[in-house]
Design an enzyme around this catalytic site. Structure first.
Site, PDB file in Angstrom:
ATOM      1  N   GLN A 131      45.363  63.185  30.889  1.00 62.03           N
ATOM      2  CA  GLN A 131      46.362  62.559  30.014  1.00 62.03           C
ATOM      3  C   GLN A 131      46.047  62.936  28.573  1.00 62.03           C
ATOM      4  O   GLN A 131      45.120  62.424  27.968  1.00 62.03           O
ATOM      5  CB  GLN A 131      46.363  61.042  30.177  1.00 62.03           C
ATOM      6  CG  GLN A 131      47.560  60.379  29.490  1.00 62.03           C
ATOM      7  CD  GLN A 131      47.179  59.632  28.231  1.00 62.03           C
ATOM      8  OE1 GLN A 131      46.440  58.648  28.307  1.00 62.03           O
ATOM      9  NE2 GLN A 131      47.676  60.085  27.088  1.00 62.03           N
ATOM     10  N   ASP A 241      52.499  63.866  20.910  1.00 63.41           N
ATOM     11  CA  ASP A 241      51.117  63.856  20.431  1.00 63.41           C
ATOM     12  C   ASP A 241      50.978  64.772  19.220  1.00 63.41           C
ATOM     13  O   ASP A 241      51.299  65.959  19.301  1.00 63.41           O
ATOM     14  CB  ASP A 241      50.200  64.328  21.560  1.00 63.41           C
ATOM     15  CG  ASP A 241      48.726  64.100  21.276  1.00 63.41           C
ATOM     16  OD1 ASP A 241      48.308  64.238  20.111  1.00 63.41           O
ATOM     17  OD2 ASP A 241      47.990  63.813  22.234  1.00 63.41           O
ATOM     18  N   GLY A 267      53.688  59.209  22.381  1.00 68.35           N
ATOM     19  CA  GLY A 267      52.668  59.886  21.598  1.00 68.35           C
ATOM     20  C   GLY A 267      51.355  60.054  22.321  1.00 68.35           C
ATOM     21  O   GLY A 267      51.305  60.172  23.558  1.00 68.35           O
ATOM     22  N   HIS A 268      50.281  60.019  21.544  1.00 65.33           N
ATOM     23  CA  HIS A 268      48.936  60.305  22.032  1.00 65.33           C
ATOM     24  C   HIS A 268      48.475  59.296  23.083  1.00 65.33           C
ATOM     25  O   HIS A 268      47.940  59.665  24.127  1.00 65.33           O
ATOM     26  CB  HIS A 268      47.999  60.287  20.812  1.00 65.33           C
ATOM     27  CG  HIS A 268      46.612  60.764  21.051  1.00 65.33           C
ATOM     28  ND1 HIS A 268      46.322  62.031  21.485  1.00 65.33           N
ATOM     29  CD2 HIS A 268      45.422  60.136  20.890  1.00 65.33           C
ATOM     30  CE1 HIS A 268      45.002  62.178  21.582  1.00 65.33           C
ATOM     31  NE2 HIS A 268      44.445  61.038  21.231  1.00 65.33           N
ATOM     32  N   PHE A 269      48.683  58.006  22.807  1.00 63.55           N
ATOM     33  CA  PHE A 269      48.226  56.944  23.691  1.00 63.55           C
ATOM     34  C   PHE A 269      49.347  56.559  24.659  1.00 63.55           C
ATOM     35  O   PHE A 269      49.948  55.489  24.554  1.00 63.55           O
ATOM     36  CB  PHE A 269      47.758  55.733  22.879  1.00 63.55           C
ATOM     37  CG  PHE A 269      46.467  55.962  22.138  1.00 63.55           C
ATOM     38  CD1 PHE A 269      45.249  55.738  22.752  1.00 63.55           C
ATOM     39  CD2 PHE A 269      46.475  56.413  20.826  1.00 63.55           C
ATOM     40  CE1 PHE A 269      44.057  55.948  22.081  1.00 63.55           C
ATOM     41  CE2 PHE A 269      45.288  56.624  20.143  1.00 63.55           C
ATOM     42  CZ  PHE A 269      44.071  56.396  20.774  1.00 63.55           C
TER      43      PHE A 269
END
Length: 298
Positions: A131, A241, A267-269
């Site tokens: 991920q 991201d 996004g990233h999380f």
């Protein structure tokens, strides 16, 4: 009274050499439950997996340590913060818990730690959940490449790294690329910042930032490992991201053409906004990987 299948989770420390590692571990009813080792990213800690553990930990054994320099793990003042050393601690942690074979969830900083562990002990890796965990140059944004190129002697380098360690920098990492920021719980980045502001933590993060180039130097080795061992792989990726864009997700298919790829508009999380979509994918993946006999802990 009926109860919902929410995980029983323990929170404790274990000493790995001179590092006191904090970790969370679910306790499923089955002693032979599939094991998922959760390796968190920057600037977070094992708490980023708390909701995933809640929803999957009753059925699977989920284990999430805090890396040295993060969360509630305590390292000595003279600890050397490199990705090799973080991998050393993770290797010792896995051995101490008797994890014989497991799927490893690699995210952000957890990816270079997990791939180092996979190189050292390929026999332990039953599969990968990737991920936003990069292993390809295509997966580095222009900003990420600039950041990785920083050296201590570069004018303004340390200041630029430290800006990322502020509350504004931490919040930015959560919100960038998320179409609906109201889906993000602010508690996550606020808790991250509490740990980042502990004595010595910013120095540790600067050291790791300057060492990140060691990961890029290993990309070809990790790609060779993937081609050679062809682990079952599930890829879930937030396409917004700012550090690891979508091409980094698709690049895995070059070496793992049978990998399962899912892209999310976040996004990233990604777990913060898409837990409901990602958790069932992980559950199905673990069931398929563990379709045969499951090795018990030593």
């Amino acid at each position: 009274m009926d109860t919902l299948p929410i995980a029983r989770t323990i929170h404790r420390h274990i000493d790995i050499g001179d590092v006191r590692v904090f970790f969370r571990e679910s306790q499923p009813d089955r002693p032979d439950a599939p094991v998922l080792l959760l390796l968190h990213g920057f600037p977070s800690g094992s708490h980023q997996f708390r909701r995933l553990i809640d929803v999957l930990g009753a059925r699977y054994r989920l284990v999430a340590p805090d890396h040295p320099g993060f969360g509630r793990t305590v390292a000595p003042v003279d600890f050397t913060y490199t990705f090799d050393r973080l991998a050393d601690v993770t290797e010792g942690f896995v051995h101490a818990l008797g994890l014989v074979r497991f799927v490893v969830y690699v995210f952000d900083f957890g990816a270079p730690i997990g791939f180092r562990l996979a190189e050292r002990h390929p026999e332990r890796i039953a599969g990968l959940v990737v991920q936003n965990g990069n292993a390809y140059v295509e997966g580095l944004s222009a900003d990420a490449r600039e950041f990785i190129a920083l050296r201590p002697e570069t004018p303004g380098a340390l200041e630029r790294i430290r800006v990322l360690l502020t509350l504004e920098g931490t919040r930015m990492q959560y919100e960038t690329g998320v179409p609906d920021p109201e889906r993000l719980a602010p508690d996550a980045w606020l808790l991250d910042q509490v740990y980042l502001d502990l004595p010595g933590r910013k120095d540790a993060q600067v050291a790791l930032a300057l060492d990140y180039r060691s990961n890029v130097e290993r990309y070809e080795r990790w790609q060779h490992w993937l081609r050679t061992h062809t682990p079952p792989t599930l890829i879930t990726w937030g396409v917004g991201d700012p550090f690891f864009p979508e091409p980094g997700a698709r690049a895995y298919l070059r070496d793992l053409p049978d990998a399962e790829l899912h892209l999310f508009d976040t996004g990233h999380f990604a777990l913060e906004t898409h837990l409901g979509e990602i958790a069932p994918l992980i559950a199905g993946f673990l069931d398929r990987v563990w379709a045969g006999p499951v090795p018990r802990a030593a």
